[in-house]
Structures are given as structure tokens and as C-alpha cells.
Design a protein around this motif. Structure first.
Motif: not given
Length: 340
Positions: A184-199
Motif C-alpha cells: 500500500w502507498w500512503g498518499a498525501g496528494s492526488d498526484a501521489t495517489a495516481v502514481w501509486a495506482a500506476k505502480q
């Protein structure tokens, strides 16, 4: 239906008001609370990782111990700061803990948060490459970890090994099948949430995030989750991801609840700065009678979007009290929201 677990920071303090007065207290009580939570029917025992602080720091021994003493409950982190990690050694430690637990590890990681010391990862021997930021370094460590957890060989074998090797390049051992899909990736922004999905990582969203629109916290967080799911669909991964949110929720039932939280005034979101540039929004806490909590939580859009809810627990109030809080939520709040 939602999975409901707890998230502990594992604080300790040498104070008469604390039930955890030492590191040993925090560790042993973490095990006891996980066992109690499993008996109550909770779904997860998660732990925050901080360095240079009187809190839980090195999670894998703790997770392995919990895995050995429980049979059903998920064990996890929320989150490990990847700036500090040797990703290959971490892959070995995580696989060991997962195998001991029978495949129940849910490993939450991130680029980290403000910490007790300046650039603490430097003391661990890590430094961003020229032109990189510490966040870049965390994501690079993460990509190495994800590759290692796929179980593919990458290391050239010694032609005269101490023990016979299987054919081909060697992978890390032990290997725990399925763990790669439980990162799981702990995302603090919308952009990092999108990056986590791509990964191809599941999403953990905490009680704070970058204030990107000025809207209430739960609305921004719900939008973040929807952006993550859209990016996941676009990436075409072969499995369905999970999403967790964290909340502080305290049903006021008996004299202890009212003594600890009954005088808390209803609070809204709070605004602060994580550093000189990053404006953050902190979600509210909930403390009320069960019926009132059901009404309040039903309006939280992010909880509605998530499939997993992590209850942040005040671990310094002791195992018995925190088990009481978890039980109250499972039996008196969750059914009214059709989470159970």
C-alpha cells in the motif's frame, strides 16, 4: 461491508498518566491489542513507523510476533518511510513476517512525513542522487522493493557456491507469493495517489492530506480516492485494489469515555503547514454517543468510498481501554452504518 482495523503509533512516555512507560510496554501491548482485536472480530492491526522518536520504529519483528500469536487478523503498517529503507533487505524482512503470518501482511509504505530530526535518513546511510529530492529517493527505493517482491531472478550466481543453486539468476529468499499485491502507498496528494495506482499499489489515505482545493477534508479525500481508482483502471492491472482511510472515532458509552473524550467540543477540519510550502488539511475527530456517531459518519464521503477503515487508537490509555473502543465501534456503530 468494510474491513475495520486499528492503527497505533505506539507512543510511550515515562509518566504516571501513561499505560505505556517504556519501549517494551509499547511493543508487548501492541501484541496484546492485536490478539484482543482479533478476538473481538476486527480485521486489521496496523502500526505507524517513526524514527528518532519514542514510538514504534522497526516493525518487522513486531509484525512477525503478532503473526505468530494470531490466526486471522491482517497485520500491517501505516506507513514505513521509504527514505530510510534498504529495499532488498526490507523485501526479505517483509517476506519472513508474511510467511510467519500465513500471508496476512498488508505493508503500507510512503515517502515519509515531517520527522524528529533534520534529514534523518542521512544517518541511515542514504542520500538522494545529484538532482534528486528525498521524495525521489523514496520512490526509487519503492520501485526496487516492488521489483524484488515479484520473485524474479536478478543476481548472477557464484560458479562455485557454498550450496547448490537452482538454474538461472537468483532471487531473494524467502519469497512470499502474493505479497507484491499487498503493498500500500500512503498518499498525501492526488498526484501521489495516481502514481501509486500506476505502480500497482493499494492506497492508504490518512487523516491529513495536501489542501488542494480548500474544500472539507472528507470531500478532498473522496476525490483523491476516485482519482486513484480511475488511474488504476486506466493502468489495466489484473487485480482489484484496496483503499483505506484513517479516523479517530470514540463512542461515548461509559464513564471512561466521557472522562477522556466527553468534554471534546465538536471540531471541524484544521489547516496547517507540513513545511514552508505545503499547506495541509487535517480531518476532524469524532467523539459522541453511538447514535450521533452513526449520523455524523454517514456524511463522511471518503469513508463511504473506502473499503477499509483504520481506527487510530490512543495506545497510551492501555490495552483494555482500546479494546473497549474497538468493541464499541464494531458492535454499536458499524451495524448502524451497514459496515457489518
Amino acid at each position: 461491508m468494510k474491513k475495520i482495523g486499528f492503527l497505533s503509533f505506539g507512543h510511550w512516555a515515562l509518566s504516571s498518566q501513561s499505560a505505556t512507560r517504556s519501549a517494551a510496554d509499547a511493543l508487548l501491548q501492541s501484541i496484546d491489542l492485536a490478539v484482543a482485536a482479533e478476538e473481538l472480530g476486527a480485521d486489521g492491526a496496523y502500526f505507524r513507523v517513526h524514527h528518532f522518536a519514542r514510538q514504534l520504529s522497526a516493525p518487522f519483528s513486531l509484525l512477525a510476533a503478532i503473526g505468530a500469536k494470531t490466526r486471522r487478523i491482517e497485520i500491517g503498517t501505516g506507513v514505513i518511510d521509504m527514505r530510510y529503507e534498504n529495499p532488498l533487505y526490507m523485501a526479505e524482512n517483509a517476506s519472513v513476517a508474511d510467511l510467519i503470518a500465513g500471508g496476512r501482511l498488508q505493508l503500507g509504505i510512503s515517502r515519509g512525513s515531517p520527522e524528529q530530526v533534520i534529514d534523518g535518513w542521512r544517518y541511515f546511510g542514504y542520500q538522494p542522487a545529484p538532482g534528486q529530492t528525498d521524495a525521489d529517493m523514496a520512490r526509487q527505493h519503492t520501485e526496487v522493493l516492488l521489483d524484488a517482491l515479484r520473485g524474479q531472478g536478478f543476481a548472477k550466481p557464484n560458479p562455485q557456491p557454498m550450496f547448490p543453486n537452482p538454474p538461472g539468476l537468483l532471487r531473494l529468499e524467502p519469497f512470499s507469493a502474493g505479497l507484491r499485491e499487498r503493498i500500500w502507498w500512503g498518499a498525501g496528494s492526488d498526484a501521489t495517489a495516481v502514481w501509486a495506482a500506476k505502480q500497482g499499489m493499494n492506497l492508504q489515505s490518512s487523516t491529513l492530506k495536501d489542501d488542494e482545493t480548500g474544500e472539507p477534508f472528507h470531500i478532498q479525500q473522496a476525490r483523491q480516492i476516485r482519482a486513484y481508482r480511475a488511474a488504476w483502471k486506466e493502468a489495466g492491472h489484473a487485480w482489484t485494489p484496496r483503499v483505506s482511510v484513517s479516523r479517530s472515532i470514540f463512542p461515548l458509552i461509559d464513564h471512561r469515555d466521557r472522562a477522556y473524550f466527553g468534554n471534546s467540543r465538536p471540531e471541524g477540519d484544521q489547516i496547517g503547514f507540513l513545511d514552508e510550502k505545503t499547506r495541509a488539511i487535517f480531518g476532524r475527530s469524532y467523539a459522541a454517543a453511538p447514535d450521533a456517531l452513526i449520523s455524523q459518519l454517514a456524511q463522511d464521503e471518503a469513508i463511504a468510498e473506502a473499503d477499509t477503515l483504520l481506527l487510530t487508537v490512543p495506545n497510551q490509555l492501555g490495552v483494555d481501554y482500546n479494546a473497549h473502543v474497538i468493541e464499541a465501534i464494531l458492535t454499536q456503530v458499524a451495524p448502524g452504518l451497514e459496515w457489518r
